[in-house]
Design an enzyme around this catalytic site. Structure first.
Site, mmCIF file in Angstrom:
data_model
loop_
_atom_site.group_PDB
_atom_site.id
_atom_site.type_symbol
_atom_site.label_atom_id
_atom_site.label_comp_id
_atom_site.label_asym_id
_atom_site.label_seq_id
_atom_site.Cartn_x
_atom_site.Cartn_y
_atom_site.Cartn_z
ATOM 1 N N GLY A 1 0.787 -1.123 -0.159
ATOM 2 C CA GLY A 1 0.037 0.035 0.120
ATOM 3 C C GLY A 1 0.931 1.110 -0.078
ATOM 4 N N GLY B 1 0.413 -4.452 0.967
ATOM 5 C CA GLY B 1 -1.076 -4.486 0.555
ATOM 6 C C GLY B 1 -1.095 -5.112 -0.541
ATOM 7 N N GLU C 1 6.022 -5.081 7.380
ATOM 8 C CA GLU C 1 5.542 -4.020 8.130
ATOM 9 C C GLU C 1 6.252 -3.897 9.734
ATOM 10 O OE1 GLU C 1 3.698 -6.291 6.832
ATOM 11 O OE2 GLU C 1 2.144 -5.187 5.669
ATOM 12 N N ASP D 1 -1.207 -6.057 8.430
ATOM 13 C CA ASP D 1 -2.415 -5.661 8.161
ATOM 14 C C ASP D 1 -3.141 -6.082 7.081
ATOM 15 O OD1 ASP D 1 -2.408 -2.106 6.963
ATOM 16 O OD2 ASP D 1 -1.358 -3.992 6.585
#
Lengths: 378, 608
Positions: A71, A115, A138, A146
């Protein structure tokens, strides 16, 4: 900077072949990192295709040598509300993909991280190649795995999910297939033939689609030093109750096994944000016992706290050190695991106690006849 | 035309739905809409916070429990199987007895490797005691063999070393017990002596020449050891000892008190069984209620969809009162654990009575609940993989081991009788065991009961206290009358068994209810408290359906009818919260069963 005609339409290319829709992530210079526009566009398309009886199959791939590197968090790190909105849309997309009533085939011919994993691993078919490189990096960034990773990582065998999520370790196509992140492995040379066959399939039938992919499939062998050959050590260490105990168990193991891999794992963990490690461990552990919807709701709560930066600014420091200034030397605060109390970690998991910060509201799926493999994820 | 050819042509036309069959207006074949599974998560709503409710009913160590659940779910040694796309862990009962024993051992060895038992015997303090209870509650729902083997190893053997051993014994054995380097057992009862363990026939003789105890069971009615020699230093001698010249020594002079001291480690076993039986009830209810939220049967009108099981008032009446009872038992279990962890020599008697009462009540309830849940799942409920039937079969033994439930309840009434007599002698009123309500004026049940009154916790408490008070008075009077005729106290007590039974139940219900009210009072106003209040009322009202209320006239026939109607009303209100209430148990999917999820897919040809 960007060309004034760069609209969101261009960042996701759409092709139609019979009842298949081929979506191509088109930001090759940024390794197809998902921008807010791309996420919005994908959401739009997925919602539309669900109601369209002429669409039976969705294929997702990336332009250039990456599938999707993640992302585009650097773009939103400065603006808290914009950031939260970005994640809100992204997690909604993840949920839609995870509960989609039509099959999605993702062609993971290159980097698939963060992402990018969220935009592909929730679909029914994930095709890895010899070029696939997966990671959830991350924790090095002061964030946490996530995009529904607390769901899909926790479902990996044993405690491999904790290992992958905490260390941000990279997996190749063979490893992805072995642990179940990928459903098929197709050598990249055969991809054009595979895609051509999929364009003609004109069906949502999983058995038919699977058998088509099977025709181009291969059974790759794991490299000898593959981390997937060390599941017993991984399980022993990463099943421990706390991050501190994981580290101390690894440190005990490194004495018994003169092993470069274990020391490397220890080093990676020591370089990651201690706050991120604790959040990630708890998130994966809770995710193991929840369906994909509750996982995303929980992750959204955590990311809101991260964006607000009241408990720790590690995310901003991580973005600065790794993505912006690129000195790769983040100064985490708190700097040590022992300085982070359980009650602090608890705060990340609670709802943000402020008016405008609502829980993630997932789109209703009850009007659909969900296929069994979707129901199994709820 | 050849009949076979004609037939083929007709069938082909059906299948291809071709328009060339001009003479035939046969309708084309199409498949019937099949029954679909709809996940309850998509249609039911959570009106309150599941996590908060879980924290309230589990009481402690929620993360610890989840970690242990995770350890078991992720390990091959716990026999994971995928059914309907989900992982379930459950022993393979198709294996032979030897193989199953082997697997139980493997499971137990896996757990200390992961640090599950760390500090269980070597660490001091309250936290480890609470932690042990939490872990045990989790382990007990996997399989009875696992729970019993661990219970004997840690609580009976381990407890005996801890309570009766001295430092020398602790140093020698506790660490090895904790990391499972030694595998331990415990032998106490005999063929002819179970409840009355005081009467065991095994004899221990001290051989002062060799400094050994010779343990021998001379009778077939006892069947324990055949002249087994044990070195003197292995005598666990903190309560009683044998001097070098063979004299029996103890600081506790009274033989009954001394015997009671020896029974102390058994109390923790009793507490564990009581609290883990509540977890088993939770598993049964989670499965049965989830199933009832997805299974349909009969339409009320033609062409309408069939009705969900849990939408039938009769089905609600079968399951929801048990849900209320289980919630009540959760709070009572936490109270019991607290009593035990914070024990003092003065509180020992209370612990004995409360643990006896709760163990008997919880395990008896557990059997009723599992039976009802099994029946509510129909034939599928019998399948081993669906867990409920098997849980019931395995845990039936709870009613008779670690104290036969009937005997335990008699002990409770006996203790209440003694309390009554002691309170009279003291002339200061009742103190302890929650009997303080006896010091106040007798509560009055209003002749007309309204819905509001029935849901009022004060009325509910009054009714339960009234029953307990009156039955205790009746019981004491009955026993005294018998004694006045010249009978011994023991004989009088035996003859009064019916009143004793009613009294025991009255005490238990009231004590459990009290813990519910106290837990509810800790909550701030809100949806959680409201729903809990409904459960509390439902629990109280089903206690009021006990036959004693009509038998002894605490409620009129009209009152009883009003109570019955109110129960129905609360059940229909709780229907909306059924999914939330069982989700709050926090039992992971892997420890429920296929029937609680997509039972159509789990049984489909492609799955089997």
């Amino acid at each position: 900077m960007a060309s004034s005609v760069s609209s969101q339409q261009d960042q996701v290319l759409v092709e139609a072949h019979s009842s298949a829709r081929i979506l191509t992530l088109n930001r090759p210079k940024q390794l197809n990192a998902l921008s807010f526009q791309m996420i919005s566009r994908l959401l739009e398309l997925f919602f539309a295709y669900e109601e369209d009886p002429n669409v039976k199959l969705v294929i997702l791939k990336g332009k250039g040598r990456a599938f999707c590197a993640g992302g585009d968090v650097a773009a939103v790190v400065r603006d808290t509300r914009a950031g939260a909105n970005f994640f809100l849309k992204e997690y909604t997309l993840n949920y839609l993909m995870a509960t989609y009533i039509k099959p999605q085939v993702s062609i993971l011919n290159g980097i698939v991280m963060g992402g990018g994993a969220g935009a592909s691993l929730h679909g029914r078919f994930r095709v890895a190649t010899e070029n696939s490189v997966f990671a959830m990096p991350e924790t090095a960034l002061g964030l946490f795995p996530d995009v529904g990773a607390s769901y899909f990582l926790s479902r990996l065998p044993g405690f491999f999910g904790e290992y992958v999520g905490l260390t941000g370790s990279r997996l190749d196509g063979a490893e992805m297939l072995a642990c179940g992140l990928a459903t098929h492995f197709v050598p990249s040379a055969k991809l054009p033939m595979l895609e051509a066959a999929l364009y003609e399939v004109d069906s949502s039938d999983l058995v038919i689609i699977s058998s088509i992919i099977d025709q181009y499939c291969e059974q790759p062998s794991l490299k000898e030093q593959s981390v997937y050959n060390r599941l017993d050590v991984i399980d022993r260490c990463f099943s421990q109750k706390t991050v501190e105990e994981i580290l101390s168990t690894l440190e005990r193991e490194v004495v018994h096994q003169m092993d470069g891999w274990i020391s490397a794992t220890i080093q990676t963990l020591k370089k990651a944000s201690p706050t991120s490690l604790k959040i990630s461990l708890r998130s994966i552990r809770e995710g193991r016992l929840q369906g994909v919807g509750p996982c995303l709701v929980r992750e959204y709560r955590i990311v809101c706290h991260v964006m607000r930066g009241e408990l720790s600014k590690d995310f901003f420091e991580g973005c600065r050190a790794i993505l912006l200034d690129k000195d790769r030397n983040p100064k985490w605060e708190p700097s040590k695991l022992e300085l982070i109390a359980d009650s602090t970690v608890d705060c990340y998991f609670s709802k943000v106690n402020i008016e405008e910060w609502e829980d993630l509201k997932l789109p209703t799926r009850s009007k659909f006849n969900l296929p069994p493999y979707v129901i199994a994820k709820l | 035309m050849d009949p076979a050819f004609q037939r083929t042509k007709i069938l082909t036309n059906h299948l291809l739905q071709s328009s060339l069959s001009s003479h035939a207006r046969t309708p084309s074949l199409s498949s019937n809409a099949c029954l679909n599974y709809s996940a309850p998560e998509l249609s039911e709503n959570y009106a309150f916070g599941i996590k908060e409710m879980r924290k309230l009913i589990d009481g402690h160590h929620v993360e610890e429990r989840d970690w242990l659940f995770g350890l078991m779910r992720q390990s091959k040694v716990f026999n994971p199987k995928v059914r309907g796309g989900r992982v379930f862990v459950s022993p393979d009962y198709n294996q032979s007895m030897e193989q199953q024993r082997e697997m139980t051992l493997k499971r137990i060895e896996y757990l200390p490797e992961r640090g599950v038992f760390k500090g269980w015997l070597t660490e001091k303090g309250e936290e480890v005691e609470w932690r042990k209870f939490a872990c045990f509650e989790v382990l007990s729902i996997f399989d009875h063999s696992l729970a019993t083997t661990l219970g004997v190893h840690f609580f009976l053997w381990g407890g005996a070393i801890q309570f009766f051993g001295t430092m020398h014994h602790h140093d020698k054995w506790l660490r090895d017990t904790e990391n499972y380097s030694i595998k331990c057992c415990f032998a106490m009862t005999e063929l002819g002596h179970g409840s009355n363990v005081h009467g065991v026939e095994t004899v221990t003789t001290y051989d002062s020449n060799t400094g050994e105890f010779v343990i021998n069971t001379p009778c077939e009615s006892a069947q324990k050891f055949d002249n087994v020699r044990v070195p003197k230093e292995n005598l666990l001698n903190s309560v009683a000892d044998v001097s070098p010249d063979g004299k029996y020594l103890s600081s506790i002079k009274d033989p009954d008190q001394r015997f009671a001291a020896f029974m102390a480690p058994l109390t923790v076993g009793r507490v564990n069984i009581a609290v883990s039986s509540v977890y088993q009830s939770k598993v049964g209810l989670a499965i049965a209620i989830r199933y009832a939220l997805t299974r349909r049967a009969f339409s009320l009108k033609p062409n309408e969809p069939e009705v969900l099981l849990l939408d039938y008032p009769s089905h609600q009446r079968r399951l929801l009162p048990f849900l209320a009872k289980t919630y009540a038992m959760c709070f009572a279990a936490n109270y019991l654990k607290m009593l035990y962890v914070k024990r003092t020599p003065q509180s020992n008697k209370t612990i004995h009575i409360v643990s006896s009462s709760f163990k008997a009540t919880f395990t008896c309830n557990n059997m009723q609940i599992l039976l009802e849940c099994r029946e509510a799942c129909g034939g599928q409920g019998l399948k081993t993989e669906n867990r409920v039937g098997h849980l019931k079969g395995e845990n039936d033994v709870q009613s008779t081991f670690e104290g036969d439930n009937n005997i335990l309840m008699q002990q409770v009434s006996k203790a209440l009788l003694d309390e009554y007599v002691a309170a009279q002698k003291r002339n200061k009123g009742f103190m302890g065991l929650g009997l303080e309500h006896m010091n106040k004026p007798c509560p009055i049940i209003p002749p007309q009961l309204t819905s509001t009154t029935l849901r009022c916790s004060q009325f509910q408490m009054d009714a339960l206290c009234l029953r307990e008070r009156d039955l205790l008075n009746l019981f004491v009077a009955d026993v005294s009358q018998c004694q006045a005729k010249g009978e011994s106290k023991e004989h009088a007590f035996i003859m009064s068994y019916q009143l004793a039974e009613d009294l025991g139940r009255a005490f238990s219900d009231r004590a459990i209810f009290q813990t519910f009210v106290e837990a509810e009072a800790t909550l701030a106003a809100g949806s959680l408290k409201d729903v809990l209040g409904m459960l509390r009322s439902l629990y109280a009202l089903i206690c009021l359906e006990d036959v004693a209320f009509l038998r002894y006239g605490y409620l009129s026939v009209d009152n009883a009818a009003t109570v019955r109607r109110e129960i129905e009303k609360i059940c229909s209100e709780l229907r909306l919260h059924a999914l939330a209430l069982v989700s709050s148990f926090g039992i992971p999917d892997a420890f429920l069963s296929p029937i609680a999820f997509n039972w159509i897919d789990a049984n489909s040809w492609s799955s089997v």
